[in-house]
Scaffold this motif. Sequence first.
Motif, short mmCIF file in Angstrom:
data_model
loop_
_atom_site.label_atom_id
_atom_site.label_comp_id
_atom_site.label_asym_id
_atom_site.label_seq_id
_atom_site.Cartn_x
_atom_site.Cartn_y
_atom_site.Cartn_z
N ARG A 243 2.36 -8.72 44.46
CA ARG A 243 1.78 -8.99 43.13
C ARG A 243 2.65 -9.98 42.35
O ARG A 243 2.13 -10.85 41.66
CB ARG A 243 1.59 -7.70 42.36
CG ARG A 243 0.47 -6.85 42.94
CD ARG A 243 0.08 -5.69 42.05
NE ARG A 243 -0.89 -4.86 42.72
CZ ARG A 243 -2.17 -5.18 42.90
NH1 ARG A 243 -2.63 -6.31 42.43
NH2 ARG A 243 -2.99 -4.36 43.53
N ALA A 244 3.97 -9.87 42.49
CA ALA A 244 4.88 -10.83 41.83
C ALA A 244 4.70 -12.23 42.42
O ALA A 244 4.71 -13.22 41.68
CB ALA A 244 6.32 -10.36 41.98
N ALA A 245 4.50 -12.30 43.73
CA ALA A 245 4.28 -13.61 44.35
C ALA A 245 2.97 -14.22 43.85
O ALA A 245 2.91 -15.42 43.55
CB ALA A 245 4.25 -13.45 45.87
N ALA A 246 1.93 -13.41 43.73
CA ALA A 246 0.65 -13.91 43.21
C ALA A 246 0.80 -14.37 41.77
O ALA A 246 0.28 -15.42 41.37
CB ALA A 246 -0.43 -12.83 43.32
N ALA A 247 1.56 -13.61 40.98
CA ALA A 247 1.79 -13.99 39.58
C ALA A 247 2.53 -15.31 39.49
O ALA A 247 2.27 -16.13 38.59
CB ALA A 247 2.57 -12.89 38.86
N SER A 248 3.44 -15.58 40.42
CA SER A 248 4.16 -16.86 40.44
C SER A 248 3.20 -18.01 40.65
O SER A 248 3.34 -19.08 40.05
CB SER A 248 5.22 -16.86 41.54
OG SER A 248 6.21 -15.91 41.28
N GLY A 249 2.22 -17.82 41.53
CA GLY A 249 1.21 -18.86 41.75
C GLY A 249 0.38 -19.10 40.51
O GLY A 249 0.10 -20.24 40.16
N HIS A 250 0.02 -18.03 39.82
CA HIS A 250 -0.74 -18.18 38.58
C HIS A 250 0.11 -18.89 37.52
O HIS A 250 -0.39 -19.74 36.78
CB HIS A 250 -1.21 -16.82 38.06
CG HIS A 250 -2.24 -16.18 38.93
ND1 HIS A 250 -3.48 -16.73 39.17
CD2 HIS A 250 -2.20 -15.03 39.65
CE1 HIS A 250 -4.17 -15.96 39.98
NE2 HIS A 250 -3.41 -14.92 40.30
N ALA A 251 1.40 -18.56 37.47
CA ALA A 251 2.30 -19.21 36.51
C ALA A 251 2.43 -20.70 36.82
O ALA A 251 2.52 -21.51 35.90
CB ALA A 251 3.66 -18.53 36.54
N ASN B 261 0.12 -22.63 38.04
CA ASN B 261 -1.07 -23.26 37.49
C ASN B 261 -0.96 -23.42 35.98
O ASN B 261 -1.35 -24.45 35.43
CB ASN B 261 -2.33 -22.44 37.83
CG ASN B 261 -2.78 -22.65 39.26
OD1 ASN B 261 -2.43 -23.64 39.89
ND2 ASN B 261 -3.53 -21.71 39.77
N GLU B 262 -0.46 -22.41 35.30
CA GLU B 262 -0.31 -22.48 33.84
C GLU B 262 0.66 -23.58 33.44
O GLU B 262 0.45 -24.28 32.46
CB GLU B 262 0.20 -21.13 33.31
CG GLU B 262 -0.74 -19.98 33.54
CD GLU B 262 -1.75 -19.85 32.44
OE1 GLU B 262 -1.43 -20.16 31.29
OE2 GLU B 262 -2.87 -19.41 32.75
N SER B 263 1.73 -23.76 34.23
CA SER B 263 2.75 -24.75 33.86
C SER B 263 2.26 -26.18 33.99
O SER B 263 2.77 -27.07 33.33
CB SER B 263 4.01 -24.55 34.70
OG SER B 263 3.79 -24.94 36.04
N VAL B 264 1.25 -26.42 34.86
CA VAL B 264 0.75 -27.78 35.01
C VAL B 264 -0.40 -28.07 34.05
O VAL B 264 -0.91 -29.18 34.02
CB VAL B 264 0.32 -28.09 36.46
CG1 VAL B 264 1.51 -28.03 37.39
CG2 VAL B 264 -0.79 -27.19 36.93
N GLY B 265 -0.81 -27.09 33.29
CA GLY B 265 -1.85 -27.32 32.28
C GLY B 265 -3.20 -26.90 32.77
O GLY B 265 -3.50 -26.95 33.96
N LYS B 266 -4.03 -26.51 31.84
CA LYS B 266 -5.35 -26.00 32.20
C LYS B 266 -6.24 -27.07 32.79
O LYS B 266 -7.02 -26.81 33.68
CB LYS B 266 -6.00 -25.35 30.98
CG LYS B 266 -5.28 -24.09 30.59
CD LYS B 266 -5.96 -23.35 29.49
CE LYS B 266 -5.12 -22.11 29.19
NZ LYS B 266 -5.66 -21.30 28.19
N GLU B 267 -6.14 -28.32 32.33
CA GLU B 267 -6.97 -29.37 32.91
C GLU B 267 -6.58 -29.61 34.36
O GLU B 267 -7.43 -29.76 35.23
CB GLU B 267 -6.85 -30.70 32.13
CG GLU B 267 -7.32 -30.63 30.71
CD GLU B 267 -6.22 -30.25 29.73
OE1 GLU B 267 -5.05 -30.55 30.02
OE2 GLU B 267 -6.53 -29.64 28.71
N SER B 268 -5.28 -29.63 34.63
CA SER B 268 -4.82 -29.86 36.00
C SER B 268 -5.15 -28.69 36.90
O SER B 268 -5.42 -28.86 38.07
CB SER B 268 -3.32 -30.12 36.02
OG SER B 268 -3.01 -31.29 35.31
N ALA B 269 -5.09 -27.48 36.36
CA ALA B 269 -5.34 -26.29 37.18
C ALA B 269 -6.76 -26.26 37.70
O ALA B 269 -7.02 -25.70 38.76
CB ALA B 269 -5.06 -25.03 36.38
N ALA B 270 -7.69 -26.87 36.98
CA ALA B 270 -9.08 -26.87 37.44
C ALA B 270 -9.31 -27.93 38.51
O ALA B 270 -10.32 -27.92 39.18
CB ALA B 270 -10.00 -27.13 36.25
#
Length: 133
Positions: free
Chosen positions: A101-109, A111-120
């Motif tokens: 779960r921590a590894a999955a959260a790192s992946g989500h983080a 995406n957040e760090s590169v910005g919502k436009e980039s994450a899409a």
Amino acid sequence: MVILDADQGLFASDFRATERLAQTITQVAGRAGRESRPGEVMIQSQFPEHPLLQRLIAEGYESFAASALEERREAGWPPYSRLALLRAEAKDSAGLDAYLRAAAASGHALNESVGKESAAKEGAVKIFGPAAA
């Protein structure tokens, strides 16, 4: 020659299963008849009208491969994307679950760090799981 339970290749969860089935059928068909001796291949399936089987029989492997590549492109699967698998095992399932779960959260983080436009966009990290094997 006989291919038993071809349906496993038609409905498996692995996106590569249909390709493996098509390769197997092609290989078996190639070995069924040699030189002047004709051969026959029987395929056991509960779904003989399945489009994969019909395309493979009527149009051959190249047509199937072109179709499979198009499906992968539309779905965003390799070779049009990249996949990574993080697999772990431990004696303590609670600790293992927390780690994954921590590894999955790192992946989500990420995406957040590169910005919502980039994450899409195409380069975003998509997280599936964790899930039991």
